[in-house]
Design a protein around this motif. Structure first.
Motif, short mmCIF file in Angstrom:
data_model
loop_
_atom_site.label_atom_id
_atom_site.label_comp_id
_atom_site.label_asym_id
_atom_site.label_seq_id
_atom_site.Cartn_x
_atom_site.Cartn_y
_atom_site.Cartn_z
N GLU A 118 11.41 -80.15 -1.36
CA GLU A 118 11.74 -81.43 -0.72
C GLU A 118 12.15 -82.48 -1.74
OE1 GLU A 118 9.73 -83.24 3.14
OE2 GLU A 118 8.25 -82.65 1.67
N PHE A 119 12.96 -83.42 -1.27
CA PHE A 119 13.25 -84.64 -2.03
C PHE A 119 12.57 -85.77 -1.28
CE2 PHE A 119 16.55 -86.47 -5.08
CZ PHE A 119 15.91 -87.69 -5.17
N VAL A 120 11.45 -86.23 -1.84
CA VAL A 120 10.66 -87.26 -1.16
C VAL A 120 10.74 -88.55 -1.97
CG1 VAL A 120 8.30 -87.95 -0.55
CG2 VAL A 120 9.07 -85.63 -0.10
N VAL A 157 10.18 -92.58 -7.01
CA VAL A 157 9.77 -93.94 -6.64
C VAL A 157 10.99 -94.84 -6.66
CG1 VAL A 157 8.62 -95.99 -7.59
CG2 VAL A 157 7.39 -93.81 -7.44
N THR A 158 11.13 -95.66 -5.64
CA THR A 158 12.20 -96.65 -5.66
C THR A 158 11.79 -97.83 -4.79
OG1 THR A 158 14.53 -97.08 -5.20
CG2 THR A 158 13.46 -95.51 -3.75
N HIS A 159 12.29 -99.01 -5.13
CA HIS A 159 12.08 -100.11 -4.19
C HIS A 159 13.40 -100.45 -3.50
CE1 HIS A 159 13.04 -102.32 -7.96
NE2 HIS A 159 13.86 -102.92 -7.12
N ASP A 160 14.40 -99.58 -3.74
CA ASP A 160 15.73 -99.79 -3.17
C ASP A 160 15.86 -98.92 -1.93
OD1 ASP A 160 18.41 -99.54 -2.51
OD2 ASP A 160 19.09 -99.62 -4.60
N GLN A 161 15.83 -99.55 -0.77
CA GLN A 161 15.84 -98.77 0.47
C GLN A 161 17.15 -98.02 0.67
OE1 GLN A 161 16.90 -100.73 4.00
NE2 GLN A 161 16.16 -102.68 3.23
N GLY A 162 18.27 -98.59 0.20
CA GLY A 162 19.55 -97.90 0.34
C GLY A 162 19.51 -96.58 -0.42
N GLU A 163 18.93 -96.63 -1.61
CA GLU A 163 18.81 -95.43 -2.44
C GLU A 163 17.92 -94.40 -1.74
OE1 GLU A 163 18.73 -96.13 -6.64
OE2 GLU A 163 16.73 -95.26 -6.70
N ALA A 164 16.78 -94.86 -1.23
CA ALA A 164 15.85 -93.93 -0.56
C ALA A 164 16.52 -93.32 0.68
CB ALA A 164 14.57 -94.66 -0.16
N LEU A 165 17.21 -94.14 1.45
CA LEU A 165 17.83 -93.64 2.68
C LEU A 165 18.94 -92.64 2.38
CD1 LEU A 165 18.12 -96.97 4.74
CD2 LEU A 165 16.66 -95.02 5.28
N SER A 166 19.67 -92.87 1.28
CA SER A 166 20.84 -92.02 1.05
C SER A 166 20.49 -90.69 0.40
CB SER A 166 21.90 -92.76 0.24
OG SER A 166 21.38 -93.10 -1.02
N ILE A 167 19.38 -90.58 -0.31
CA ILE A 167 19.17 -89.28 -0.99
C ILE A 167 17.91 -88.51 -0.61
CG2 ILE A 167 20.61 -89.74 -3.00
CD1 ILE A 167 18.35 -90.43 -4.63
N ALA A 173 16.72 -91.06 8.91
CA ALA A 173 17.23 -91.46 10.22
C ALA A 173 16.10 -91.88 11.16
CB ALA A 173 18.04 -90.31 10.84
N THR A 174 14.99 -91.16 11.10
CA THR A 174 13.86 -91.52 11.97
C THR A 174 13.28 -92.88 11.58
OG1 THR A 174 13.35 -89.21 12.31
CG2 THR A 174 11.59 -90.76 12.83
N LEU A 175 13.18 -93.11 10.27
CA LEU A 175 12.65 -94.41 9.82
C LEU A 175 13.54 -95.54 10.32
CD1 LEU A 175 11.59 -94.51 6.08
CD2 LEU A 175 10.15 -94.63 8.11
#
Ligand SMILES: Nc1ncnc2c1ncn2[C@@H]1O[C@H](COP(=O)(O)OP(=O)(O)OP(=O)(O)O)[C@@H](O)[C@H]1O
Ligand SMILES: [Mg+2]
Length: 362
Positions: A34-36, A194-204, A223-225
């Motif tokens: 997984e990529f979490v 770890v990231t505080h950038d939601q765009g980064e988290a959402l995209s990868i 997508a669910t989030l």
């Protein structure tokens, strides 16, 4: 997933000597491959979670499990995990190959084997041509790749990354996000970032763990989030959102009809955390792109006064006010031919079909 999780935090709390609560009873399962991403505002416990996984921080209570085995007491270097730190922590006096090979120096490999592994790792990150270059001569993106290669050279079971891209400028960052995701899928290695950038988290990410004040708010796919936030914190934190106090008008088998001032919204039943009684007051969220704007009224629309607008290129954001002083944000996709709206104009708005959610107040 408890039984087949690769990495598991089980009831982990971390209270620092200062009394600060870093983590508060966090249970989290991460599957193999997984990529979490761990996402949340500053101070929510992202780095602490990663440090507990890596073994740099001992939990005050709870356990860390790998393949079902308790590794809580293992030292960092005895865990088959590797960390990429935010500042890369490269050795400036060493060249690229020496930096990458350093990851292997604790293992007793022949120099030929070391050389082979270093070459493979540099090939993975696309830096074969810089093998003898001094680290101090490299660009930010190249240093980031060296740090990745150094962490990957030992073939860890899990790669832990703490804000790995935060030092890069926006364009390079976007490019590295794509590369990081590609690398992860190709290797099949489990990544926890770890990231505080939601765009980064959402995209990868395959899944995102949203943390707030040391606790997990929600764990879900991007997508669910985005489409189904469970708490007002997540609704507010991920993307832009109108969070609104609403009153329940009626409940039908398929929808809960609520009113936000003069505007009625039919919220699908499966988008309601609870099925409230008529006249109950509920917290409703609706995305700015889920409100439609038109110039002329119909019996489904309510009048809205545009108070200000922001131009974003592919879309225009309108800040509007409806009767009763309710303020709403509306995003309109735009093309060059489409109209732009100006502050002071009165428009007519309605929620698009199926829009909105009722959040639990907890
Ligand atoms: N060594 C420490 N001693 C005392 N308190 C600490 C220590 N490390 C972290 N904390 C506190 O624990 C909380 C969580 O910190 P953590 O570093 O995990 O946050 P974070 O989510 O990584 O934030 P950021 O986005 O700013 O990096 C914060 O309140 C922080 O001040
Ligand atoms: Mg941090």
């Amino acid at each position: 997933m408890a039984n087949d999780a690769l990495l598991r935090l089980e009831g982990v709390s971390k209270i620092f000597d200062t009394g600060t609560i870093g983590l508060d009873n966090v249970t989290l399962d991460i599957a193999n491959g997984e990529f979490v991403s761990l996402l949340g505002p500053s101070g929510c416990g992202k780095t602490t979670s990663l440090r507990v996984m890596a073994g740099f921080e001992a939990p005050t209570s709870g356990r860390v499990l790998l393949d079902g085995n308790d590794i809580t007491a293992l030292r960092p270097y005895d865990r088959p995990l590797n960390t990429v730190f935010q500042d890369y922590a490269l050795f400036p006096h060493m060249n690229v190959a020496e930096n990458v090979g350093f990851g292997l120096s604790l293992r007793k490999l022949s120099s030929a084997e070391t050389e082979k592994k270093v070459k493979e790792a540099l090939e993975l990150v696309g830096l074969s041509d810089k093998i003898r270059a001094r680290v101090s001569m490299l660009s930010g993106g190249q240093r980031q790749r060296v740090a990745l290669a150094r962490a990957l050279v030992c073939s860890p079971r899990v790669l832990l990354l703490d804000e790995p891209l935060s030092a890069l400028d926006a364009n390079l960052r976007e490019q590295m996000q794509i590369e990081l995701k590609r690398l992860q899928s190709r290797l099949g290695t489990t990544f926890v970032m770890v990231t505080h950038d939601q765009g980064e988290a959402l995209s990868i990410s395959d899944r995102i763990v949203v943390l707030n004040r040391g606790k997990i708010e929600q764990i879900a796919s991007p997508a669910t989030l985005y489409d189904a936030p469970e708490t007002s914190f997540v609704a507010d934190f991920i993307g832009s959102m109108n969070l609104l106090e609403a009153e329940v008008l009626e409940t039908t088998p398929s929808a809960v009809r609520v009113s936000v001032g003069p505007m009625a919204i039919d919220i699908p039943r499966d988008c309601a955390a609870t099925v409230p009684a008529p006249r109950a007051s509920v917290l409703v969220c609706i995305r700015p792109e889920e409100l439609a704007v038109q110039l002329f009224p119909t019996n489904e629309t309510v009048a809205a006064q545009i108070t200000s607008t922001v131009f974003y290129g592919p879309m225009q954001r309108l800040f509007v006010e409806i009767a009763g002083g309710r303020k709403l944000m509306i995003d309109m996709g735009r093309r060059r031919s489409s109209e732009t709206f100006e502050a002071g104009t009165t428009v007519h708005i309605k929620p698009i079909r199926g829009a909105g959610r009722i959040l639990s107040r907890a």
